[in-house]
Design a protein around this motif. Structure first.
Motif, PDB file in Angstrom:
ATOM      1  N   ASP A 186      21.954  60.752 -41.965  1.00 26.07           N
ATOM      2  CA  ASP A 186      21.935  61.652 -43.121  1.00 26.07           C
ATOM      3  C   ASP A 186      20.949  62.806 -42.913  1.00 26.07           C
ATOM      4  O   ASP A 186      21.233  63.950 -43.288  1.00 26.07           O
ATOM      5  N   GLN A 187      19.796  62.514 -42.305  1.00 29.05           N
ATOM      6  CA  GLN A 187      18.811  63.572 -42.038  1.00 29.05           C
ATOM      7  C   GLN A 187      19.359  64.582 -41.032  1.00 29.05           C
ATOM      8  O   GLN A 187      19.172  65.787 -41.190  1.00 29.05           O
ATOM      9  N   ALA A 205      15.510  60.173 -36.522  1.00 24.49           N
ATOM     10  CA  ALA A 205      16.120  60.698 -37.744  1.00 24.49           C
ATOM     11  C   ALA A 205      17.356  59.867 -38.073  1.00 24.49           C
ATOM     12  O   ALA A 205      18.080  59.424 -37.175  1.00 24.49           O
ATOM     13  N   THR A 206      17.584  59.673 -39.354  1.00 26.85           N
ATOM     14  CA  THR A 206      18.789  58.963 -39.782  1.00 26.85           C
ATOM     15  C   THR A 206      19.990  59.899 -39.639  1.00 26.85           C
ATOM     16  O   THR A 206      19.825  61.123 -39.505  1.00 26.85           O
ATOM     17  N   MET A 226      20.127  68.549 -41.741  1.00 29.80           N
ATOM     18  CA  MET A 226      19.548  69.601 -40.908  1.00 29.80           C
ATOM     19  C   MET A 226      20.639  70.527 -40.374  1.00 29.80           C
ATOM     20  O   MET A 226      20.504  71.747 -40.395  1.00 29.80           O
TER      21      MET A 226
END
Length: 80
Positions: free
Chosen positions: A65-66, A62-63, A70
């Motif tokens: 930002d992701q 996951a980045t 979350m």
């Protein structure tokens, strides 16, 4: 069906018997039901972990930002 014998601590045995009686089931049936649910849960969890390891091995992460999105969703859901 195959039989199994368990030696349980007295408090656990009593709790199992009480719950089974409350639910109108035998202790054996309740224990079988609990084991079935536990095994299904563990299988699903193991499959999720194996998938996550596979994705990590493939470099799929996951980045930042992701992850931040979350966390924001989780915290906003917990707050309400």
């Amino acid at each position: 069906m195959t039989g199994i014998s368990l030696i349980l601590p007295e408090d656990l045995s009593n709790s199992l018997a009480d719950l089974a009686k409350t639910n109108g089931q035998s202790a054996s049936y309740l224990a079988m039901d609990v084991l079935r649910d536990y095994i299904a849960h563990e299988r699903a969890l193991t499959a999720q972990i194996e998938l996550a390891v596979k994705e990590a091995d493939e470099g799929k992460f996951a980045t930042d930002d992701q992850v931040a999105a979350m966390r924001a969703r989780r915290w906003s859901n917990s707050a309400g």
